[in-house]
Design an enzyme around this catalytic site. Sequence first.
Site, PDB file in Angstrom:
ATOM      1  N   LYS A  27      21.795  81.589  30.690  1.00  0.00           N
ATOM      2  CA  LYS A  27      21.531  80.777  29.303  1.00  0.00           C
ATOM      3  C   LYS A  27      20.327  80.820  28.841  1.00  0.00           C
ATOM      4  CE  LYS A  27      25.897  78.219  29.789  1.00  0.00           C
ATOM      5  NZ  LYS A  27      26.725  77.138  29.798  1.00  0.00           N
ATOM      6  N   HIS A  58      22.613  74.786  28.007  1.00  0.00           N
ATOM      7  CA  HIS A  58      21.686  75.195  26.847  1.00  0.00           C
ATOM      8  C   HIS A  58      20.929  73.943  26.961  1.00  0.00           C
ATOM      9  CE1 HIS A  58      24.127  78.406  26.064  1.00  0.00           C
ATOM     10  NE2 HIS A  58      23.297  78.860  25.933  1.00  0.00           N
ATOM     11  N   SER A 106      25.803  79.060  22.104  1.00  0.00           N
ATOM     12  CA  SER A 106      25.596  78.112  22.741  1.00  0.00           C
ATOM     13  C   SER A 106      26.672  77.054  21.946  1.00  0.00           C
ATOM     14  CB  SER A 106      24.314  77.363  22.662  1.00  0.00           C
ATOM     15  OG  SER A 106      24.026  75.898  22.840  1.00  0.00           O
ATOM     16  N   GLY A 108      26.602  74.038  22.254  1.00  0.00           N
ATOM     17  CA  GLY A 108      26.217  72.629  21.599  1.00  0.00           C
ATOM     18  C   GLY A 108      25.127  72.911  20.685  1.00  0.00           C
TER      19      GLY A 108
END
Length: 137
Positions: A27, A58, A106, A108
């Site tokens: 990531k 992340h 991601s 988030g």
Amino acid sequence: MIGNILKRRVMSMKVPEVDIDASGVFKYILIRLQMTESKGAEALKTEVVRGYEECPYHSDISDKFTEQLQKLKQSGELVDWKTKVLGGGRINHDAAAKTIRVYGYSQGYGKADHQVTVNILKKVYKDYDITWSDEGY
């Protein structure tokens, strides 16, 4: 103009634009960094790319970057800094084939602008084939 270029070079020595694992799938996050190196100095702004296989989320990458900046502040190399995560995704880095593939998003932070990420990566990996896509997670 020349002063700003020199300031950016000094900044990039302390805080490189790219710090990713040498190979693998992991990531990554794209971060807007604003930092001040001395009191009264102009704040320098740039975007940086960070990606590590050891970070399962992340947000772990963001935490690791924050720790690195905090150490620079404690050592006196930075007076102050601010960051904003602009998004994330994944990187497939094949050092043997000299390829980097940027893709995904991601959960988030949302999807980074992969074109911006590729442009930054190309500054460091000049002899690589670097591509991006919106496919995959």
